[in-house]
Design an enzyme around this catalytic site. Structure first.
Site, PDB file in Angstrom:
ATOM      1  N   GLU A 138       0.905  -1.151  -0.041  1.00 51.89           N
ATOM      2  CA  GLU A 138      -0.050   0.044  -0.020  1.00 51.89           C
ATOM      3  C   GLU A 138       1.039   1.143  -0.083  1.00 51.89           C
ATOM      4  O   GLU A 138       1.826   1.314   1.010  1.00 51.89           O
ATOM      5  CB  GLU A 138      -1.000  -0.298   1.313  1.00 51.89           C
ATOM      6  CG  GLU A 138      -1.969   0.952   1.146  1.00 51.89           C
ATOM      7  CD  GLU A 138      -2.963   0.883   2.487  1.00 51.89           C
ATOM      8  OE1 GLU A 138      -2.853   0.211   3.346  1.00 51.89           O
ATOM      9  OE2 GLU A 138      -3.344   2.029   2.604  1.00 51.89           O
ATOM     10  N   ARG A 185       5.440 -13.024   9.238  1.00 53.20           N
ATOM     11  CA  ARG A 185       6.118 -11.736   8.976  1.00 53.20           C
ATOM     12  C   ARG A 185       7.277 -11.932   9.697  1.00 53.20           C
ATOM     13  O   ARG A 185       7.626 -12.486  10.809  1.00 53.20           O
ATOM     14  CB  ARG A 185       5.251 -10.788   9.420  1.00 53.20           C
ATOM     15  CG  ARG A 185       5.025 -10.731  10.741  1.00 53.20           C
ATOM     16  CD  ARG A 185       3.763  -9.673  11.096  1.00 53.20           C
ATOM     17  NE  ARG A 185       4.107  -8.343  10.628  1.00 53.20           N
ATOM     18  CZ  ARG A 185       3.538  -7.624   9.807  1.00 53.20           C
ATOM     19  NH1 ARG A 185       2.376  -8.205   9.301  1.00 53.20           N
ATOM     20  NH2 ARG A 185       3.603  -6.550   9.175  1.00 53.20           N
ATOM     21  N   LYS A 198       4.366   0.721   9.870  1.00 51.89           N
ATOM     22  CA  LYS A 198       4.463   2.016   9.178  1.00 51.89           C
ATOM     23  C   LYS A 198       3.735   3.041   9.615  1.00 51.89           C
ATOM     24  O   LYS A 198       4.458   4.122   9.801  1.00 51.89           O
ATOM     25  CB  LYS A 198       3.539   1.668   7.688  1.00 51.89           C
ATOM     26  CG  LYS A 198       4.586   0.979   6.767  1.00 51.89           C
ATOM     27  CD  LYS A 198       4.023   1.206   5.338  1.00 51.89           C
ATOM     28  CE  LYS A 198       2.919   0.063   5.246  1.00 51.89           C
ATOM     29  NZ  LYS A 198       2.623   0.032   3.402  1.00 51.89           N
TER      30      LYS A 198
HETATM   31  P1  ATP Z   1       0.175  -1.851   7.241  1.00 48.81           P
HETATM   32  O1  ATP Z   1      -0.719  -2.690   6.784  1.00 48.81           O
HETATM   33  O2  ATP Z   1       0.505  -1.609   8.859  1.00 48.81           O
HETATM   34  O3  ATP Z   1       0.030  -0.675   6.560  1.00 48.81           O
HETATM   35  P2  ATP Z   1       2.034  -3.493   6.000  1.00 48.81           P
HETATM   36  O4  ATP Z   1       3.432  -3.433   6.487  1.00 48.81           O
HETATM   37  O5  ATP Z   1       1.138  -4.785   6.173  1.00 48.81           O
HETATM   38  O6  ATP Z   1       1.546  -2.141   6.728  1.00 48.81           O
HETATM   39  P3  ATP Z   1       1.561  -3.541   3.058  1.00 48.81           P
HETATM   40  O7  ATP Z   1       1.885  -2.305   2.117  1.00 48.81           O
HETATM   41  O8  ATP Z   1       0.347  -3.852   3.193  1.00 48.81           O
HETATM   42  O9  ATP Z   1       2.228  -2.948   4.397  1.00 48.81           O
HETATM   43  O10 ATP Z   1       2.654  -4.586   2.938  1.00 48.81           O
HETATM   44  C1  ATP Z   1       2.998  -5.116   1.615  1.00 48.81           C
HETATM   45  C2  ATP Z   1       3.531  -6.750   1.686  1.00 48.81           C
HETATM   46  O11 ATP Z   1       4.487  -6.817   2.696  1.00 48.81           O
HETATM   47  C3  ATP Z   1       2.187  -7.414   2.327  1.00 48.81           C
HETATM   48  O12 ATP Z   1       1.935  -8.550   1.394  1.00 48.81           O
HETATM   49  C4  ATP Z   1       2.763  -7.698   3.729  1.00 48.81           C
HETATM   50  O13 ATP Z   1       2.223  -8.954   3.801  1.00 48.81           O
HETATM   51  C5  ATP Z   1       4.262  -7.628   3.455  1.00 48.81           C
HETATM   52  N1  ATP Z   1       4.865  -7.372   4.737  1.00 48.81           N
HETATM   53  C6  ATP Z   1       4.617  -6.477   5.641  1.00 48.81           C
HETATM   54  N2  ATP Z   1       5.274  -6.504   6.664  1.00 48.81           N
HETATM   55  C7  ATP Z   1       5.994  -7.559   6.645  1.00 48.81           C
HETATM   56  C8  ATP Z   1       7.007  -8.225   7.502  1.00 48.81           C
HETATM   57  N3  ATP Z   1       7.153  -7.504   8.720  1.00 48.81           N
HETATM   58  N4  ATP Z   1       7.432  -9.470   7.219  1.00 48.81           N
HETATM   59  C9  ATP Z   1       7.119  -9.797   6.122  1.00 48.81           C
HETATM   60  N5  ATP Z   1       6.214  -9.405   5.191  1.00 48.81           N
HETATM   61  C10 ATP Z   1       5.784  -8.264   5.513  1.00 48.81           C
END
Ligand code: ATP
Ligand code: MG
Length: 565
Positions: A38, A263, A273
């Site tokens: 995102e 994760r 984030k």
């Molecule tokens: P938020 O949902 O808090 O805005 P997010 O870190 O989930 O943040 P996304 O932009 O949705 O943000 O993440 C993009 C991809 O990265 C998603 O498929 C998510 O599963 C993966 N991702 C995010 N954080 C992690 C992590 N700590 N370890 C592994 N994969 C991650």
């Protein structure tokens, strides 16, 4: 934790699933993954894990990986973030082909799919407020209650949904919900919201839409439209999978397989984030690319290489259960990479002046220094030696403790690549602080060994005063003082665990050859760690970031573990 040889692909359960699918010719042997950020912040090391996984699997199985912006929430999203994300993915070494995908490109199609569900009696417009919906939803132990609007006719729902789209209603007046099961044991299946009204400008579609799809509704459709075969996401979506499947089944469209993995959590690191944004906005760090940030742009500025991050991602492996990875492993990966590639130089971070009394004034000796003992092809360079030098302040002790083998009054040490010197005198200021020391050198020991076989226990680094360059050096420590920065006392938040000493700036003296240092070049300053040139640096004012010290705590842990087993 995975084995040492990082070039070898370690089996993991996702690799196994894909290999099995290929064997059965599922999806006609196609492998298509995606990385769906995102654009509401900068990517961090956790995202790097997901990137390496998705792009890596596609590469390995001859498939493709899409970069798709999941831009379904107009309020928090910006082009700045989208641009930074593209830059970071490319920098990590991955290529997503000609086309960048955007969820917002599918808004019309998603709307049509929603109409299809309404027509099938599987979705309805609800007038309950967000609070009421939450109350009606029930709990884990208590079934939910159906909304009084749940049994509206298809015609009424179609009419209302169209008017929602046209902008006839204010924010929050209605939502479109899936009609599933208010008593499902899975809360996600209790008539989840598919669309909400949000009169907001979108970074790509502008004012065209005032209803926006919710994640659970949108994500499976995005995957389906792009023909994704394996939709890999983090564990928190496991309980959402039945809903992911339900939507696709009801629509009868192409149905990707969602697979969840754990994760990345990293010690001394915060990865949300929202919290990273808070650190930036409140000035706890100097921007998203502050070298203390766990962002990819921060790691890049800190001196991490794409190779080291990919190596890290491979070593941590892919698991189905959450755990915490020791940040020492990440640091170990960059050390291993830079050990092979970084030219060695000498830099004195906390200079103390040394005068060689028996060395002729104005004489300069150009000595040979090895650029990288790990790689003979990197050759040698000349370092100038003269009567006045700088050494590290803590390489001299007037009153040395036991087992201190460096310089002290009457003691002899080796100057790296140069001569043996012996301390003969100490000069102090009125506060008793040592301002300079006097030494003699032994001309017989040029190159650092003695023809009479005389040995010294200490070797220290140095730079020649008249040839030295000034440099600002930024020394970093963990951004947080606790392994788990989220572990706080009542009434506190993660900010109470910020490390007040995470950045220290020193004025250093570095060797002449660094006049050619360019942004992002990396070096090993002998005995002091790995450093890279900061983008703020210029020819007039050199700035280095210390990436890591040379002390490899991970290697020690690994050794100890091996010893035990
Ligand atoms: P938020 O949902 O808090 O805005 P997010 O870190 O989930 O943040 P996304 O932009 O949705 O943000 O993440 C993009 C991809 O990265 C998603 O498929 C998510 O599963 C993966 N991702 C995010 N954080 C992690 C992590 N700590 N370890 C592994 N994969 C991650
Ligand atoms: Mg997310």
């Amino acid at each position: 934790m995975e084995s040492k040889n990082s070039n070898e692909k370690v089996p993991n359960f996702i690799r196994n699933i894909i290999a099995e699918d290929l064997k059965n010719n599922k999806n006609e042997g196609r492998v298509q993954t995606r990385f769906p950020p995102e654009p509401n912040g900068y990517l961090h090391i956790g995202h790097a894990k997901a990137i390496c996984l998705n792009f890596g699997l596609a590469e390995e199985f001859g498939g493709k990986c899409n970069l798709r912006f999941d831009d379904t929430n107009p309020v928090k999203e910006e082009d700045e973030y989208a641009n930074a994300i593209e830059k970071d993915v490319r920098w990590l070494g991955f290529d997503w082909g000609e086309k960048t995908y955007y969820a917002s490109d599918y808004f019309e199609q998603m709307y049509e799919y929603a109409v299809q569900l309404v027509k099938a009696g599987k979705a309805y417009v609800d007038d309950l407020s967000a609070d009421e919906i939450r109350q009606y939803r029930g709990t884990l132990t208590q079934a939910g209650v159906e909304s009084p609007y749940r049994n509206r006719s298809v015609e009424e729902n179609l009419d209302l949904f169209e008017r929602m789209r046209k902008g006839e209603f204010p924010n929050g007046a209605q939502v479109l919900r899936a009609k599933i099961d208010m008593s499902s044991p899975n809360l996600n299946m209790r008539d989840p919201v598919m669309y909400r009204i949000l009169h907001a400008k979108h970074h790509r579609t502008g004012d065209k839409w005032c209803i926006y799809p919710m994640y659970d509704w949108a994500h499976g459709l995005e995957d389906s439209i792009e023909g994704i075969t394996h939709s890999i996401c983090t564990l928190e979506f496991e309980a959402h999978r039945p809903l992911y499947d339900w939507f696709l089944e009801q629509l009868g469209v192409f149905h990707p397989q969602q697979i969840e993995f754990a994760r990345l959590n990293l010690s001394y690191t915060m990865m949300s984030k929202r919290k990273l944004l808070q650190l930036v906005e409140e000035g706890h760090v100097n921007g998203w690319d502050d070298p203390r940030m766990p962002t990819i742009s921060g790691l890049r500025r800190r001196g991490y290489t794409p190779e080291s991050i990919r190596d890290f991602a491979e070593r941590i492996g892919v698991a189905k259960r959450d755990s915490m990875v020791d940040i020492a492993l990440l640091e170990h990966c960059i050390r291993e990479d830079l050990n092979k590639r970084a030219p060695r130089v000498m830099g004195v971070l906390n200079p103390l002046k040394v005068i060689i009394d028996n060395y002729p004034e104005n004489q300069v000796d150009e000595l040979d220094a090895i650029n990288n003992p790990e790689d003979p092809e990197m050759g040698k360079r000349k370092v100038p030696f003269s009567r006045e030098l700088y050494i590290e302040r803590d390489d001299f002790r007037e009153d040395p403790p036991k087992k201190y083998f460096r310089l002290a009054p009457g003691r002899e040490v080796r100057l790296r690549y140069a001569y043996y010197i012996t301390c003969v005198d100490v000069v102090k200021d009125e506060n008793g602080e040592v301002t300079e020391i006097h030494c003699t050198y032994d001309p017989q020991t040029r190159g650092g060994c003695s023809p009479d076989g005389r040995r010294v226990k200490g070797t220290i680094h140095w730079v020649s005063t008249p040839h030295a360059l000034d440099a600002e050096i930024r020394l970093y420590d963990h951004l947080f003082t606790k392994e788990d920065p989220g572990d706080v006392d009542e009434g506190e938040d993660f900010r109470s665990n910020l490390n007040p000493e995470s950045l220290k700036i020193v004025s250093a003296k570095v060797e002449r050859s660094l006049e050619n240092a360019r942004v992002e070049n990396f070096y090993q300053f002998e005995r002091k760690g790995y450093f890279c040139v900061d983008p703020d640096s210029s020819k007039e004012s050199l700035i280095f970031n210390r990436t890591v010290t040379l002390r490899d705590t991970w290697a020690k842990i690994e050794k100890a573990q091996k010893g035990k087993s």
